[in-house]
Write a protein that holds these residues in place. Sequence first.
Motif, PDB file in Angstrom:
ATOM      1  N   ARG A 111      -3.092   4.795   1.744  1.00  0.00           N
ATOM      2  CA  ARG A 111      -3.735   5.439   0.607  1.00  0.00           C
ATOM      3  C   ARG A 111      -5.057   6.076   1.026  1.00  0.00           C
ATOM      4  NH1 ARG A 111      -3.381   0.947  -4.076  1.00  0.00           N
ATOM      5  NH2 ARG A 111      -3.878   2.750  -5.413  1.00  0.00           N
ATOM      6  N   SER A 112      -5.338   7.224   0.482  1.00  0.00           N
ATOM      7  CA  SER A 112      -6.586   7.921   0.792  1.00  0.00           C
ATOM      8  C   SER A 112      -7.777   7.050   0.415  1.00  0.00           C
ATOM      9  CB  SER A 112      -6.647   9.247   0.028  1.00  0.00           C
ATOM     10  OG  SER A 112      -5.569  10.075   0.393  1.00  0.00           O
TER      11      SER A 112
ATOM     12  N   ALA B   7      -1.021  11.680   2.611  1.00  0.00           N
ATOM     13  CA  ALA B   7      -0.655  12.524   1.471  1.00  0.00           C
ATOM     14  C   ALA B   7      -1.043  13.979   1.656  1.00  0.00           C
ATOM     15  CB  ALA B   7      -1.289  11.977   0.201  1.00  0.00           C
ATOM     16  N   ARG B   8      -1.817  14.292   2.688  1.00  0.00           N
ATOM     17  CA  ARG B   8      -2.144  15.693   2.944  1.00  0.00           C
ATOM     18  C   ARG B   8      -0.953  16.450   3.524  1.00  0.00           C
ATOM     19  NH1 ARG B   8      -7.333  14.487   6.556  1.00  0.00           N
ATOM     20  NH2 ARG B   8      -5.917  12.790   7.163  1.00  0.00           N
TER      21      ARG B   8
ATOM     22  N   ALA C 105       3.503   6.735  -5.099  1.00  0.00           N
ATOM     23  CA  ALA C 105       4.905   7.170  -5.103  1.00  0.00           C
ATOM     24  C   ALA C 105       5.184   8.126  -3.950  1.00  0.00           C
ATOM     25  CB  ALA C 105       5.232   7.838  -6.437  1.00  0.00           C
ATOM     26  N   LEU C 106       4.217   8.990  -3.637  1.00  0.00           N
ATOM     27  CA  LEU C 106       4.404   9.974  -2.577  1.00  0.00           C
ATOM     28  C   LEU C 106       4.575   9.296  -1.214  1.00  0.00           C
ATOM     29  CD1 LEU C 106       4.463  13.080  -2.474  1.00  0.00           C
ATOM     30  CD2 LEU C 106       2.034  13.020  -1.895  1.00  0.00           C
ATOM     31  N   LEU C 107       3.852   8.193  -0.995  1.00  0.00           N
ATOM     32  CA  LEU C 107       3.884   7.506   0.298  1.00  0.00           C
ATOM     33  C   LEU C 107       4.939   6.401   0.366  1.00  0.00           C
ATOM     34  CD1 LEU C 107       0.035   7.153   0.967  1.00  0.00           C
ATOM     35  CD2 LEU C 107       1.617   8.814   1.979  1.00  0.00           C
ATOM     36  N   GLU C 108       5.689   6.241  -0.716  1.00  0.00           N
ATOM     37  CA  GLU C 108       6.669   5.142  -0.770  1.00  0.00           C
ATOM     38  C   GLU C 108       7.671   5.138   0.392  1.00  0.00           C
ATOM     39  OE1 GLU C 108      10.481   3.256  -1.857  1.00  0.00           O
ATOM     40  OE2 GLU C 108      10.074   5.408  -1.662  1.00  0.00           O
ATOM     41  N   PRO C 109       8.179   6.306   0.862  1.00  0.00           N
ATOM     42  CA  PRO C 109       9.122   6.268   1.997  1.00  0.00           C
ATOM     43  C   PRO C 109       8.512   5.684   3.271  1.00  0.00           C
ATOM     44  CG  PRO C 109       9.237   8.389   0.867  1.00  0.00           C
ATOM     45  CD  PRO C 109       8.030   7.677   0.326  1.00  0.00           C
TER      46      PRO C 109
END
Length: 292
Positions: A16-17, A65-66, A132-136
């Motif tokens: 996470r950022s 996330a970037r 959610a974006l980093l879930e994979p």
Amino acid sequence: MTDTQTTPQIIIVSGRSGSGKTSVLNILEDFAYYAIDNLPLSLVVDAVAKLTAENIHKIALGVDARAPKADLTNFPVIYDSLVATYGADAIKILYVTAQEGVLVARFGATRRVHPLMATKNNLPNAIHSEIALLEPIATRADIKIDTSTLNIHELKEKVADHLGVDGMVRVNLLSFGFKYGTPIDADFVFDVRILPNPHWREDLRAQTGNDAAVREFFAQYPEVDAMAEDIARFLNDWLPNFLYNNRYSITVTIGCTGGKHRSVYVTEKVAKLLDLPANMPIVVKHREKRYW
């Protein structure tokens, strides 16, 4: 791959950022990893192939996330490709996180903008969307570290423990000449100008502390070896404590007037007398060698 000398160690650092990914990459650099931050996932496979072809086998890649959303969605394919090429044991995913309140406070303190703020309007929404974006990546993490209560030194210890990295501190022994200036990066400075000076012997002036004739000159003066022994005793007693002080290197400098005779001899003598732990390698250098 069975050769432990060439089997890659590939660490994908994500999280996470605001949780400390850049700090983790800096720590891995201290552990001799070749680190690249904010690498698009679509370039990961090619980047690893390029680095390993150049005989770089400790690799840390920052992905977060970037990266384009399509890249993050495709992470399982990229991960499987790395495993198929290098083996599951060669790939680790290190995921850092922190409590939401801590992340909000960190962004407030640094005044940095969350990478998702442009589309999510406010910080809480951006933080929630990032999960959610980093879930994979998060679901495949081998190592998860919550940095909410950790300072940088505690974080380094956590990373070292998870990776089985023994703390290593390189000891740089450097001879120098005071007339050219004291090394600005010195942790310890020992002044040996009080010792007898071969410079005043015309037949020894052009030689150095590494030459047999100069060593024979110093053998006439017991105080020369006595000083080297005192310095080595001090360093043997105290340098091992730096293994627990989050240091990567220590620079010990020994100076005479010109950096050619006394400092060179004493530095070489001290190097032979040091009896340090195996994870404190010694590197000897003579700064003024260019003037010899």
